[in-house]
Design an enzyme around this catalytic site. Structure first.
Site, PDB file in Angstrom:
ATOM      1  N   GLU A   1       1.016  -1.086  -0.020  1.00 53.20           N
ATOM      2  CA  GLU A   1      -0.006  -0.087  -0.399  1.00 53.20           C
ATOM      3  C   GLU A   1       0.861   1.323   0.356  1.00 53.20           C
ATOM      4  OE1 GLU A   1      -2.841  -0.772  -1.210  1.00 53.20           O
ATOM      5  OE2 GLU A   1      -4.097   0.427   0.181  1.00 53.20           O
TER       6      GLU A   1
ATOM      7  N   THR B   1      -4.998   8.039  -4.135  1.00 48.35           N
ATOM      8  CA  THR B   1      -5.579   7.857  -2.351  1.00 48.35           C
ATOM      9  C   THR B   1      -4.167   8.908  -2.460  1.00 48.35           C
ATOM     10  OG1 THR B   1      -6.146   5.815  -2.667  1.00 48.35           O
ATOM     11  CG2 THR B   1      -4.231   6.273   0.013  1.00 48.35           C
TER      12      THR B   1
HETATM   13  N1  HSE Z   1      -7.693   5.359   5.271  1.00 48.42           N
HETATM   14  C1  HSE Z   1      -7.451   5.143   3.843  1.00 48.42           C
HETATM   15  C2  HSE Z   1      -7.453   6.322   3.715  1.00 48.42           C
HETATM   16  C3  HSE Z   1      -7.654   3.677   3.048  1.00 48.42           C
HETATM   17  O1  HSE Z   1      -8.626   7.118   3.624  1.00 48.42           O
HETATM   18  O2  HSE Z   1      -6.617   7.403   2.934  1.00 48.42           O
HETATM   19  C4  HSE Z   1      -6.934   4.505   1.994  1.00 48.42           C
HETATM   20  O3  HSE Z   1      -6.246   3.721   0.824  1.00 48.42           O
END
Ligand code: HSE
Length: 293
Positions: free
Chosen positions: A120, A168
């Site tokens: 990620e 993101t």
């Molecule tokens: N928790 C993360 C965000 C999830 O909201 O940025 C997305 O990858």
């Protein structure tokens, strides 16, 4: 050769930013791994043209490194990238489960979560585990620095994915740097309510705990029509509505009997903003499954 199906996920659920996640029963990525001297990646399926096949730039490459498990990896994308449905996380989750099996590493599902989370970091800049945890373990997951907990549940949801791309990385740039004590108190109350709802399989409590006064309002502007779609979902019977992950998917918790009406209301409302969308009527489901080996 090992083939793994890893499901889409919805992270945050409003009150659990970077902590909460749920596995959805569809869509999913299918990843096939085969031992090789050097790692190569082939990607097909939804949005595959936008995903780098270079192992250094792909989420899966970081998983290969962490497990010292070079392989030829075929990824069949069922989850659109930049959707807010954990697309990159599902590929990383499937690769972690598949390579662990292929190389007989003997790691538990819980131990694979931080390894997949490294993937990620490649795409979003932060190794948050709130998507990889449910994609590996299934159910509702609580991912913290102290580990990950999972709860089996089958809450009904509607996930409406508009034809808008939100990365993101961009969505994390608008997250406020601080919050007031009142906002934190409200968030803790909501997060506790939502968790109780997941434990009891109670959509009323889950929906009641989905509000987030801090991050979601800052991100709403990245999603054309968000406020109207949210209102339309509530009018059609949704109990809680928020942004799924970093967006642009909008997710609603509801009773199964209202899923069809909510999906129709969300699709129609995005259309009034000239945005095409597709809706998934889903339930919280299982994590990565080995299809074949
Ligand atoms: N928790 C993360 C965000 C999830 O909201 O940025 C997305 O990858």
């Amino acid at each position: 050769m090992v083939t793994v199906r890893a499901p889409a996920t919805s992270a945050n659920l409003g009150s659990g930013f970077d902590v909460f996640g749920v596995a959805l029963d569809r869509p999913a990525d299918i990843v096939r791994v085969e031992k090789a001297a050097e790692t190569t990646i082939d990607i097909t399926g939804v949005g595959s043209q936008f995903i780098p096949e270079d192992p250094k730039k792909n989420t899966v490459g970081a998983v290969v490194e962490a497990l010292s498990a070079p392989a030829h990896i075929e990824i069949d994308k069922g989850i659109r990238p930049a959707s807010g449905l954990g697309s990159s996380a599902a590929s990383a989750a499937a690769a972690a489960v598949g390579l662990n099996e292929l190389y007989d590493r003997g790691l538990t599902r819980e131990e694979l979560v931080p390894i997949a989370a490294e993937g990620e970091a490649v795409v979003s800049g932060a190794a948050h585990a709130d998507n990889v945890a449910p994609s590996i373990l299934g159910g509702f997951t609580i991912a913290t620095a102290n580990g990950v907990r999972s709860i089996d549940t089958s809450i009904p949801l509607v996930a409406c994915l508009p034809d808008i791309a939100v990365s993101t990385r961009d969505a994390r740039r608008v997250v406020p740097e601080s919050a007031s004590i009142e906002e934190l108190v409200e968030t803790v109350g909501n997060a506790a309510t939502l968790t109780a709802g997941m434990c009891r399989d109670d959509p009323e409590l889950v929906g009641a705990g989905m509000d987030d006064p801090i991050i979601t309002p800052a991100r709403a502007s990245l999603i054309t029509g968000y406020e109207d779609v949210r209102s339309a979902a509530f009018n059609a019977g949704a109990i809680g509505v928020t942004v799924s992950g970093a967006g642009p998917t909008v997710i609603a918790a509801c009773h199964a009997r209202d899923q069809r009406a909510i999906a129709a209301a969300m699709l129609e409302t995005f259309a009034t903003h000239d945005v095409d969308s597709r809706a998934y009527r889903v339930r919280v489901g299982e994590g990565a499954t080995i299809l074949d080996q």
